[in-house]
Enzyme design. Structure first.
Site, PDB file in Angstrom:
ATOM      1  N   SER A  33       0.826  -1.088   0.075  1.00 19.08           N
ATOM      2  CA  SER A  33      -0.031  -0.116  -0.239  1.00 19.08           C
ATOM      3  C   SER A  33       0.830   1.289  -0.145  1.00 19.08           C
ATOM      4  O   SER A  33       1.970   1.162  -0.414  1.00 19.08           O
ATOM      5  CB  SER A  33      -0.913   0.031   1.088  1.00 19.08           C
ATOM      6  OG  SER A  33      -1.959   0.748   1.133  1.00 19.08           O
ATOM      7  N   ASN A  34       0.207   2.415   0.403  1.00 18.41           N
ATOM      8  CA  ASN A  34       1.222   3.612   0.501  1.00 18.41           C
ATOM      9  C   ASN A  34       0.645   4.540   1.595  1.00 18.41           C
ATOM     10  O   ASN A  34      -0.534   4.250   2.226  1.00 18.41           O
ATOM     11  CB  ASN A  34       1.245   4.268  -1.072  1.00 18.41           C
ATOM     12  CG  ASN A  34      -0.348   4.599  -1.363  1.00 18.41           C
ATOM     13  OD1 ASN A  34      -0.905   5.797  -0.703  1.00 18.41           O
ATOM     14  ND2 ASN A  34      -0.796   4.148  -2.542  1.00 18.41           N
ATOM     15  N   GLU A  35       1.247   5.661   1.632  1.00 18.04           N
ATOM     16  CA  GLU A  35       0.853   6.633   2.752  1.00 18.04           C
ATOM     17  C   GLU A  35      -0.295   7.590   2.617  1.00 18.04           C
ATOM     18  O   GLU A  35      -0.169   8.311   3.309  1.00 18.04           O
ATOM     19  CB  GLU A  35       2.053   7.243   3.248  1.00 18.04           C
ATOM     20  CG  GLU A  35       3.333   6.545   3.656  1.00 18.04           C
ATOM     21  CD  GLU A  35       3.196   6.157   5.440  1.00 18.04           C
ATOM     22  OE1 GLU A  35       2.166   6.553   5.914  1.00 18.04           O
ATOM     23  OE2 GLU A  35       3.989   5.432   5.871  1.00 18.04           O
ATOM     24  N   SER A  36      -0.853   7.618   1.455  1.00 13.40           N
ATOM     25  CA  SER A  36      -2.192   8.474   1.352  1.00 13.40           C
ATOM     26  C   SER A  36      -2.977   8.393   2.427  1.00 13.40           C
ATOM     27  O   SER A  36      -3.448   7.541   3.164  1.00 13.40           O
ATOM     28  CB  SER A  36      -2.728   8.103  -0.018  1.00 13.40           C
ATOM     29  OG  SER A  36      -3.994   8.774  -0.231  1.00 13.40           O
ATOM     30  N   ALA A 100      -4.600   7.397  -4.339  1.00  9.05           N
ATOM     31  CA  ALA A 100      -3.304   6.772  -4.782  1.00  9.05           C
ATOM     32  C   ALA A 100      -3.346   5.459  -4.857  1.00  9.05           C
ATOM     33  O   ALA A 100      -3.081   4.405  -4.064  1.00  9.05           O
ATOM     34  CB  ALA A 100      -2.494   7.185  -3.357  1.00  9.05           C
TER      35      ALA A 100
END
Ligand code: CTP
Ligand code: CA
Length: 218
Positions: A33-36, A100
């Site tokens: 995943s990512n930090e959005s 994102a």
């Protein structure tokens, strides 16, 4: 009384907003995943609802409160997000693709926990496959509908963002500077397919959202 701001005869604009990251599972408890944070997308949904739009907010896993008057649909993966965007953009006038979306997902999702082997190896790898491009997929046949994409670039941002705008057939691309992630303030440049460029410096995400909510196709 959001509708008070508009003419009574103007039809309610229907907008779809995506927000947050997607999550791509490797096994039942692990994912890419990512930090959005979802903040900018949620702020756009709130700003659109405040001006009287009918808003469907398609959100990845985030800790944000659903804005008033907004219909929220939670999703996990990019493929789930694509399915919901397809469904709701069909009868919408505009799409704000602030999510994102994870570019890659594990080729396989293990049904049980991924366990280490006691065979002396110290490395492992995960095969990844490309996720569908949600924005490009639905913008291909957008017709008269407005499509707004987002980009966070490192180096030569405007050129890259404009290339994305063309490649994905968007009407606008909102170029974030990299102080945006997780922060409440934001500096963005709104680049239009018409060649327009508008920079908003160190604004709250709510203020940026209000400008974006007022965008029109040219
Ligand atoms: N996007 C999308 N689906 C994807 C990837 C991106 O809909 N699988 C959308 C994002 O929501 C955003 C825009 O495309 O509105 C630009 O995302 P960005 O990550 O900057 O572009 P990519 O095409 O993924 O290129 P990069 O390799 O630079 O990440
Ligand atoms: Ca990407």
């Amino acid at each position: 009384k959001p509708k008070a701001q508009r003419s009574r005869k103007a039809p309610r604009r229907k907008v779809v907003v995506t927000a947050g990251p997607t999550r791509e599972y490797v096994d039942p408890v692990r994912y890419l995943s990512n930090e959005s944070s979802g903040k900018q997308g949620f702020a756009i949904a709130a700003a659109c609802a405040a001006r009287g739009d009918e808003v469907v907010l398609i959100a990845g896993p985030v800790h944000q409160e659903t804005p008033k008057g907004v219909r929220r649909i939670d999703v996990m993966s990019a493929r789930e997000m694509l399915a919901e965007v397809r469904l709701h953009f069909g009868r919408a006038d505009a799409l704000y693709m602030a999510a994102a979306v994870a570019d890659w997902r594990p080729k396989r999702r293990l049904s049980g926990k991924w366990r280490k082997k006691d065979d002396g190896t110290d490395t492992a790898s995960i095969d990844l496959v490309k996720n569908p491009d949600v924005l490009a997929t639905v913008a291909k046949s957008k017709g008269e509908r407005m499509v707004v994409g987002f980009a966070l670039e490192t180096g030569d941002g405007e050129r890259r963002a404009l290339a994305k705008l063309r490649r994905k057939n968007a009407d606008y691309i909102v170029l974030n500077d990299d102080s945006a992630l997780g922060s409440d303030r934001n500096t963005v440049t709104i680049l239009g397919a018409d060649g327009s460029s508008k920079k908003l410096t160190n604004k709250s995400k709510a203020a940026v959202a209000k400008v974006l909510a007022a965008l029109d196709r040219h």
